[in-house]
Design a protein around this motif. Structure first.
Motif, PDB file in Angstrom:
ATOM      1  N   GLY A 247      41.145  38.168  42.170  1.00 36.17           N
ATOM      2  CA  GLY A 247      40.060  39.126  42.073  1.00 36.17           C
ATOM      3  C   GLY A 247      40.072  40.119  43.220  1.00 36.17           C
ATOM      4  N   SER A 250      43.823  42.184  43.164  1.00 37.45           N
ATOM      5  CA  SER A 250      44.084  43.168  42.106  1.00 37.45           C
ATOM      6  C   SER A 250      43.550  44.541  42.464  1.00 37.45           C
ATOM      7  N   GLY A 371      46.135  40.073  37.016  1.00 36.94           N
ATOM      8  CA  GLY A 371      44.927  40.751  37.459  1.00 36.94           C
ATOM      9  C   GLY A 371      45.207  42.172  37.900  1.00 36.94           C
TER      10      GLY A 371
END
Length: 425
Positions: A247, A250, A371
């Protein structure tokens, strides 16, 4: 039976990670493709192709490393790195379909190379260390590799920025020996091709550590892939580290790929990009010590929280696009990636079994690149959805909207992680 001499592997691992990662075209990565004749949208989509390639081959390559050998994958990675550089060296400027095809091949080879190297290099180095206090020895080796990689960045960034700018280069060349912009723009790529040759020679000298394997065929690699992926995403600690890590990574890594476009937005001259990268590289020399200290003092989730907080601060400070001072948030984001990488790496190595180490790292790499690829799509759509008049307006708007997205994403992930962490206690 003579014991295998693995003493040279840690040194070769450090050399490989320096030559492989400290690439001279990084300070001009985005404008390199733009100056060849692509649009920013096309460049972002090329990075999606790169991420998709890694998504398809990251875990299979890690499983192959754990079955047929890490050294073989590293040698293949070096060869692919040479091919990807050759594509850019021969790509015609404003070459239409031919330019686009060669750039696609470049991104595919780059993704395959990253997939082959990801996990295999660290796994080979980790298993080459003496078993006594292996975790502590790995922390020291990882910190050493990160420091020398930062030193490599300093040299690569300065050289890359200088030799890309024909005006700056011609000022230091003898009279009558000036070069054109097209030639200057290929010089960083030519330098990285030489680094690829160095990587090839380094990996040939590596020694494969003895391993406990579950087979030596592609079928065995597939079974190992499925087994390891299932373990990573059912083990609460590895699940939290991988999900929160991707998270953060990315969004921050997407910005890292367009830094040269951001530097143009804040009106910095091209010749300065290399020096900026060098300055960030110098700061990176101290990041491993800070990361090691933070990981020794605080838990994994706390360190991920620090990385998330610093990333949010940096992303928010990008939005005003301050001339000169806009460098501060960019620098903060680049150094935060180092803290995140150290925290994720040490956690996964501590949890993984030796026979599955490269596969575990490849599962992490696949997740991170998935991601990154998904966010690249979203970011490219943001860019395409905003008018770019005056120049740079679309980039400023996209930078603004990624801040609330990141804040909401982190709030949700850390709420989930804290609940899962409590159940583990």
């Amino acid at each position: 039976m003579t014991a295998t001499d693995l003493s040279g592997n840690p040194r070769r691992f450090v050399l490989f990670t320096v030559f492989y990662n400290a690439r001279a075209y990084y300070p001009v990565l985005a404008i390199l493709f733009l100056d060849l004749g692509l649009t920013l949208d096309q460049f972002v989509m090329l990075n999606l192709i790169w991420a998709a390639t890694i998504f398809l081959f990251e875990v299979p390559s890690g499983a192959l490393a754990d079955t047929i050998g890490r050294k073989r994958l590293l040698v293949a990675s070096s060869v692919l790195m040479m091919v990807e550089m050759l594509c850019l060296l021969v790509a015609p400027r404003d070459g239409g379909a031919m330019l686009l095809v060669l750039c696609v091949v470049n991104r595919v080879c780059s993704g395959l190379s990253e997939a082959c190297a990801s996990g295999a290099d660290e796994a080979l180095a980790y298993d080459s260390l003496e078993e006594t206090d292996r975790g502590e020895r790995w922390d020291k080796l990882l910190a050493t590799a990160m420091r020398w990689r930062s030193a490599g960045y300093v040299i690569a960034m300065i050289l890359g920025g200088l030799i890309y700018d024909p005006a700056a280069l011609n000022r230091i060349l003898p009279a009558g020996a000036g070069i054109s912009a097209d030639i200057a723009h290929r010089l960083p790529v030519a330098l990285v091709f030489c680094q690829a040759v160095a990587c090839f020679l380094i990996t040939l000298g590596m020694v494969e550590p003895p391993r406990h394997t579950t087979g030596t065929t592609c079928g065995d690699a597939v079974r190992l892939t499925l087994k390891t992926a299932r373990w990573v995403f059912t083990n609460p600690k590895t699940l939290v580290v991988v999900v929160i890590g991707l998270g953060i990574d990315s969004i921050v890594r997407n910005f890292a790929t367009i830094t040269s476009s951001y530097y143009r937005l804040i009106d910095l001259p091209e010749w300065s990009y290399g020096f900026i990268g060098a300055a960030i590289g110098l700061l990176g020399w101290f990041v491993p010590s800070v990361a090691k200290s933070l990981n020794a003092r605080y838990g994994t989730l706390a360190n991920l929280g620090i990385a998330a907080g610093l990333s949010l601060l940096g992303l928010a400070a990008l939005v005003p696009a301050w001339p000169i001072f806009g460098l501060l948030p960019a620098t903060l984001l680049m150094t935060t990636l180092g803290l995140l990488g150290f925290t994720v790496s040490r956690t996964l190595h501590a949890e993984a079994a030796s026979s599955e180490r490269a596969t575990v790292l490849s599962v992490k790499g696949l997740s991170f690149n998935l991601g990154y690829g998904l966010f690249s799509i979203a970011f490219s759509r943001l860019l395409a959805g905003f008018p770019d008049v005056p120049a740079g307006s679309a980039l400023k708007s996209a930078l603004f909207w990624q801040v609330p997205v990141f804040a909401i994403l982190m709030a949700g992930l850390f709420t989930w992680a804290c609940r899962l962490w409590k159940r583990m206690a």
